[in-house]
Design an enzyme around this catalytic site. Sequence first.
Site, PDB file in Angstrom:
ATOM      1  NE  ARG A 117      16.528  36.013  33.226  1.00  0.00           N
ATOM      2  CZ  ARG A 117      16.155  36.527  34.384  1.00  0.00           C
ATOM      3  NH1 ARG A 117      15.517  35.790  35.261  1.00  0.00           N
ATOM      4  NH2 ARG A 117      16.447  37.759  34.678  1.00  0.00           N
TER       5      ARG A 117
ATOM      6  NE  ARG B  55      14.799  31.705  40.297  1.00  0.00           N
ATOM      7  CZ  ARG B  55      14.740  32.967  40.727  1.00  0.00           C
ATOM      8  NH1 ARG B  55      15.209  33.279  41.912  1.00  0.00           N
ATOM      9  NH2 ARG B  55      14.177  33.892  39.988  1.00  0.00           N
TER      10      ARG B  55
ATOM     11  NE  ARG C  39      21.140  29.926  41.890  1.00  0.00           N
ATOM     12  CZ  ARG C  39      21.193  30.204  43.177  1.00  0.00           C
ATOM     13  NH1 ARG C  39      22.001  29.526  43.966  1.00  0.00           N
ATOM     14  NH2 ARG C  39      20.456  31.138  43.717  1.00  0.00           N
TER      15      ARG C  39
ATOM     16  CG  ASP D 291      22.441  38.443  35.316  1.00  0.00           C
ATOM     17  OD1 ASP D 291      21.385  37.801  35.412  1.00  0.00           O
ATOM     18  OD2 ASP D 291      22.499  39.677  35.513  1.00  0.00           O
TER      19      ASP D 291
ATOM     20  CE1 TYR E 244      18.813  45.352  38.280  1.00  0.00           C
ATOM     21  CE2 TYR E 244      18.860  45.572  35.894  1.00  0.00           C
ATOM     22  CZ  TYR E 244      18.320  45.009  37.033  1.00  0.00           C
ATOM     23  OH  TYR E 244      17.286  44.124  36.939  1.00  0.00           O
TER      24      TYR E 244
HETATM   25  C1  CP3 Z   1      17.160  42.300  33.855  1.00  0.00           C
HETATM   26  C2  CP3 Z   1      18.017  41.101  33.592  1.00  0.00           C
HETATM   27  C3  CP3 Z   1      18.897  40.475  34.507  1.00  0.00           C
HETATM   28  N1  CP3 Z   1      19.484  39.430  33.848  1.00  0.00           N
HETATM   29  C4  CP3 Z   1      19.019  39.325  32.571  1.00  0.00           C
HETATM   30  C5  CP3 Z   1      18.125  40.402  32.378  1.00  0.00           C
HETATM   31  C6  CP3 Z   1      17.464  40.731  31.080  1.00  0.00           C
HETATM   32  C7  CP3 Z   1      16.343  39.819  30.808  1.00  0.00           C
HETATM   33  C8  CP3 Z   1      15.065  40.216  31.450  1.00  0.00           C
HETATM   34  O1  CP3 Z   1      14.628  41.349  31.213  1.00  0.00           O
HETATM   35  O2  CP3 Z   1      14.482  39.349  32.103  1.00  0.00           O
HETATM   36  C9  CP3 Z   1      19.402  38.394  31.507  1.00  0.00           C
HETATM   37  C10 CP3 Z   1      19.640  36.986  31.857  1.00  0.00           C
HETATM   38  N2  CP3 Z   1      19.792  36.413  33.078  1.00  0.00           N
HETATM   39  C11 CP3 Z   1      20.017  35.092  32.948  1.00  0.00           C
HETATM   40  C12 CP3 Z   1      20.094  34.773  31.573  1.00  0.00           C
HETATM   41  C13 CP3 Z   1      20.545  33.397  31.109  1.00  0.00           C
HETATM   42  C14 CP3 Z   1      20.217  32.881  29.866  1.00  0.00           C
HETATM   43  C15 CP3 Z   1      18.802  32.370  29.671  1.00  0.00           C
HETATM   44  O3  CP3 Z   1      18.543  31.178  29.952  1.00  0.00           O
HETATM   45  O4  CP3 Z   1      17.991  33.130  29.100  1.00  0.00           O
HETATM   46  C16 CP3 Z   1      19.818  35.955  30.876  1.00  0.00           C
HETATM   47  C17 CP3 Z   1      19.710  36.178  29.381  1.00  0.00           C
HETATM   48  C18 CP3 Z   1      20.209  34.112  34.034  1.00  0.00           C
HETATM   49  C19 CP3 Z   1      19.677  34.430  35.363  1.00  0.00           C
HETATM   50  N3  CP3 Z   1      19.758  35.625  36.050  1.00  0.00           N
HETATM   51  C20 CP3 Z   1      19.235  35.484  37.299  1.00  0.00           C
HETATM   52  C21 CP3 Z   1      18.777  34.146  37.439  1.00  0.00           C
HETATM   53  C22 CP3 Z   1      18.151  33.560  38.695  1.00  0.00           C
HETATM   54  C23 CP3 Z   1      19.271  33.340  39.625  1.00  0.00           C
HETATM   55  C24 CP3 Z   1      19.024  32.213  40.587  1.00  0.00           C
HETATM   56  O5  CP3 Z   1      18.454  32.468  41.648  1.00  0.00           O
HETATM   57  O6  CP3 Z   1      19.429  31.097  40.276  1.00  0.00           O
HETATM   58  C25 CP3 Z   1      19.061  33.483  36.242  1.00  0.00           C
HETATM   59  C26 CP3 Z   1      18.840  32.031  35.928  1.00  0.00           C
HETATM   60  C27 CP3 Z   1      19.246  36.533  38.349  1.00  0.00           C
HETATM   61  C28 CP3 Z   1      18.842  37.885  37.927  1.00  0.00           C
HETATM   62  N4  CP3 Z   1      19.477  38.654  37.003  1.00  0.00           N
HETATM   63  C29 CP3 Z   1      18.798  39.845  36.833  1.00  0.00           C
HETATM   64  C30 CP3 Z   1      17.697  39.834  37.716  1.00  0.00           C
HETATM   65  C31 CP3 Z   1      16.673  40.941  37.826  1.00  0.00           C
HETATM   66  C32 CP3 Z   1      17.758  38.625  38.412  1.00  0.00           C
HETATM   67  C33 CP3 Z   1      16.893  38.183  39.542  1.00  0.00           C
HETATM   68  C34 CP3 Z   1      15.614  37.749  38.983  1.00  0.00           C
HETATM   69  C35 CP3 Z   1      15.081  36.583  39.731  1.00  0.00           C
HETATM   70  O7  CP3 Z   1      15.467  36.351  40.867  1.00  0.00           O
HETATM   71  O8  CP3 Z   1      14.262  35.928  39.078  1.00  0.00           O
HETATM   72  C36 CP3 Z   1      19.185  40.899  35.890  1.00  0.00           C
END
Ligand code: CP3
Length: 357
Positions: A39, A43, A52, A88, A165
């Site tokens: 990640r 944010r 965003r 994602d 999911y």
């Molecule tokens: C479970 C999971 C998800 N997505 C992901 C996982 C596996 C990694 C982990 O276990 O943390 C993987 C993921 N999601 C995102 C990336 C981008 C690459 C990176 O920079 O690592 C990667 C590799 C962007 C994202 N994916 C998400 C964001 C935040 C979205 C935003 O509000 O801008 C980002 C930058 C959204 C997301 N996507 C997901 C969730 C649970 C959420 C919400 C979490 C939150 O609100 O913090 C599903």
Amino acid sequence: MTSEPSTQDPTIPDALWNSRFLKACRREPVDATPVWLMRQAGRYMTEYRSLRAKVSFLELCKNPELAAETTIFAAETLGVDAAILFADILLILEPLGFGLEFSKGEGPVIHDPIREAAHVAGMMPLEDLSALSYVFDAIRLIRAGLPAGLPLIGFAGAPFTLACYAIEGGGSKNYERAKAFMYGDPGAWNALMTVLTDSTARYLNAQVKAGVQAVQVFDSWVGSLGPDDYRRFVLPHMRRLFDQIDPGVPAIHFGADTGSLLELQRDAGGTVIGLDWRVELDRCWERLGPEVAVQGNLDPVVLFAPLSEIALQTRRILGQAGGRPGHIFNLGHGILPHTPVDHVRALVQMVHEFSAR
Ligand SMILES: Cc1c2[nH]c(c1CCC(=O)O)Cc1[nH]c(c(CCC(=O)O)c1C)Cc1[nH]c(c(CCC(=O)O)c1C)Cc1[nH]c(c(C)c1CCC(=O)O)C2
């Protein structure tokens, strides 16, 4: 068991093949420990938040120019040794027939979740990946925009995590619905896992074709299972997934809270095993044996601590790795939204400085 990308594919330029990150994936000695952060684009960065403010998260994922910019900006600002595709793990659910939404404050929402076995009977592994072409377009743009020697990591969710999911319809604390489905109808469960596995393998291989140098499989929620359930309901699918991934690229197998599953995860596949912070890197590497590299494993919350504490824990982890070839420094899970950016940059510098050989 594990894929061994030890001979150079003629299409991979020397600068990438000889990068710290890819060398460490192959367990070759490096001048300093490579570091990247799960990640790393997100944010906690002001630039990401301003972007965003203008586009939704899904719009950002589906706009190859903006996604590419996000990946490249994060990698360059932090000075990390690998970039990761901005996307994602849940995107693949859309072409599999699920409605996907990221609502404010609630995290992801999956509409029409699986509620009965009949739903699974109508699902087929993705043949046509054109609905995800924005991902491959982003990969091509990122590859073209990154420094020549900086590897790009592609990724996907593991079938168990995706199934959670798809069945729960969103995040969950205990995964009651997903596990009840798994125990209650193993036939339908295996059918669902097979669809997710085969779709994911194709998706990852298409990312490789588009230009990523490594892939990471995120099994974020598999730590909710005990070893026997992992063996029965997950391992055969994970093995099938890793067996299908292009053997020319390293595959990182990541799970969180999987201290009791590590040997099983290694048996399932992956050239690099991801470790979270609840385990000790040296003991786990001992358990995993000499055939795999390891990635990890700083607690993401340590980035909120004073720099002196970050330095102490960075030295401890590097000490546990002991300079043994095959360590990739990372967090034990993704960076949290309010993490101070200057601490993240300091961490990357510390890893390089403390490990310089
Ligand atoms: C479970 C999971 C998800 N997505 C992901 C996982 C596996 C990694 C982990 O276990 O943390 C993987 C993921 N999601 C995102 C990336 C981008 C690459 C990176 O920079 O690592 C990667 C590799 C962007 C994202 N994916 C998400 C964001 C935040 C979205 C935003 O509000 O801008 C980002 C930058 C959204 C997301 N996507 C997901 C969730 C649970 C959420 C919400 C979490 C939150 O609100 O913090 C599903």
